[in-house]
Design a protein around this motif. Structure first.
Motif, short mmCIF file in Angstrom:
data_model
loop_
_atom_site.label_atom_id
_atom_site.label_comp_id
_atom_site.label_asym_id
_atom_site.label_seq_id
_atom_site.Cartn_x
_atom_site.Cartn_y
_atom_site.Cartn_z
N PRO A 29 0.83 -1.21 0.00
CA PRO A 29 0.00 0.00 0.00
C PRO A 29 0.86 1.26 0.00
O PRO A 29 1.97 1.27 0.53
CB PRO A 29 -0.80 -0.13 1.31
CG PRO A 29 -0.75 -1.59 1.65
CD PRO A 29 0.56 -2.09 1.12
N ALA A 30 0.32 2.33 -0.59
CA ALA A 30 1.06 3.58 -0.67
C ALA A 30 1.36 4.17 0.70
O ALA A 30 2.29 4.97 0.86
CB ALA A 30 0.27 4.59 -1.51
N SER A 31 0.58 3.76 1.71
CA SER A 31 0.76 4.32 3.06
C SER A 31 1.97 3.75 3.78
O SER A 31 2.38 4.27 4.83
CB SER A 31 -0.50 4.06 3.88
OG SER A 31 -0.74 2.65 3.99
N VAL A 32 2.57 2.66 3.26
CA VAL A 32 3.65 2.00 3.98
C VAL A 32 4.88 2.90 4.08
O VAL A 32 5.46 3.08 5.16
CB VAL A 32 4.02 0.67 3.29
CG1 VAL A 32 5.30 0.08 3.91
CG2 VAL A 32 2.88 -0.32 3.44
N LYS A 33 5.32 3.49 2.97
CA LYS A 33 6.53 4.31 2.97
C LYS A 33 6.40 5.51 3.92
O LYS A 33 7.29 5.76 4.75
CB LYS A 33 6.83 4.78 1.54
CG LYS A 33 8.03 5.72 1.42
CD LYS A 33 9.33 5.03 1.83
CE LYS A 33 10.56 5.79 1.37
NZ LYS A 33 10.61 7.18 1.82
N PRO A 34 5.30 6.32 3.86
CA PRO A 34 5.17 7.43 4.81
C PRO A 34 5.16 6.97 6.26
O PRO A 34 5.71 7.65 7.14
CB PRO A 34 3.83 8.08 4.41
CG PRO A 34 3.64 7.71 2.98
CD PRO A 34 4.23 6.35 2.83
N ALA A 35 4.53 5.80 6.52
CA ALA A 35 4.49 5.31 7.90
C ALA A 35 5.88 4.96 8.40
O ALA A 35 6.24 5.24 9.56
CB ALA A 35 3.57 4.08 7.98
#
Length: 242
Positions: free
Chosen positions: A68-74
């Protein structure tokens, strides 16, 4: 030939060698020899290409998954949140980076983290997990029946790829699991076709994950009427980790 007798090393021709090359189960020296043959022998290269196509249905159930795209920011937030929370003007940062106390504290924290990293696996050793996939080349002397079997411990199924050999009219091939000296356990009749999938019962999953023997017998249509092999063993082999 009985199931107990036919659990030794199996033998196959170039077709089986090509299949094992594609699966990646050859020893290092054998793989080098096969690789050289691919470059030098057109017929052998065609066998390898054919097996890559044959095995593609077995891998179709396991597509690549895009995170998911949210993994890197997290991940960025976890790594750099503490640094962001103490952001100061340029002159304050200069004082921080030139502070001897700061570097001593950072070194002490690093040493403590390293000690924890080393100690945790010792105090809490990880539980050994079974191999996710095991493979077996099923063959036997005196018959031309050959199968390649892949046990998927995650999805609890055995994928079978038919290499050679035909069942007699009015007969079926049946797959068996052999664990040590215990009686063979039927895993079901093998459907006709180039590839097949057989779901593994919960009782057999752990035994297969530990590396049992798989065998194929020739049975009446519909499978053995007794729950034990009644016909000759036409192929067998040990499950090995990939």
């Amino acid at each position: 030939m009985t199931l107990a007798e036919d659990t030794g090393p199996e033998r196959g021709g170039d077709d089986l060698l090509a299949a094992e090359y594609v699966l990646g189960v050859l020893a290092a020296d054998e793989r080098q020899i096969a690789s050289r043959r691919i470059d030098a022998e057109t017929d052998f290269a065609r066998l390898v290409d054919g097996w890559e196509i044959n095995f593609s249905p077995l891998a179709a159930a396991y597509p690549e998954i895009e995170p998911p795209a949210s993994v890197k920011p997290a991940i960025d937030r976890r790594l750099f949140a503490s640094a962001a929370s103490v952001t100061t003007p340029a002159e304050s940062r200069d004082g921080l980076w030139s502070s001897l106390a700061f570097w001593r504290g950072l070194a002490a924290a690093a040493v403590a983290a390293l000690a924890i990293y080393i100690a945790v696996p010792i105090l809490n050793p990880p539980v050994e997990q079974p191999q996710a996939r095991l493979v077996a080349s099923l063959a036997a002397e005196g018959t031309d029946v050959k199968y390649l079997a892949v046990y998927d411990a995650v999805h609890h199924e055995v994928g079978l790829s038919h290499v050679s050999g035909e069942r007699a009219a009015g007969k079926d091939f049946e797959l068996w699991m052999i664990e040590g000296k215990n009686p063979p356990v039927s895993m079901g009749v093998i459907p006709a076709g180039a590839t097949a999938h057989i779901v593994v019962s919960p009782a057999a999953q752990q035994k297969l994950a530990q590396g049992a023997v798989l065998a194929v017998s020739l049975e009446p249509a519909g499978g053995s009427p007794t729950g034990q092999p009644t016909g000759p063993v036409v192929a067998a082999g040990d499950l090995k980790s990939i």
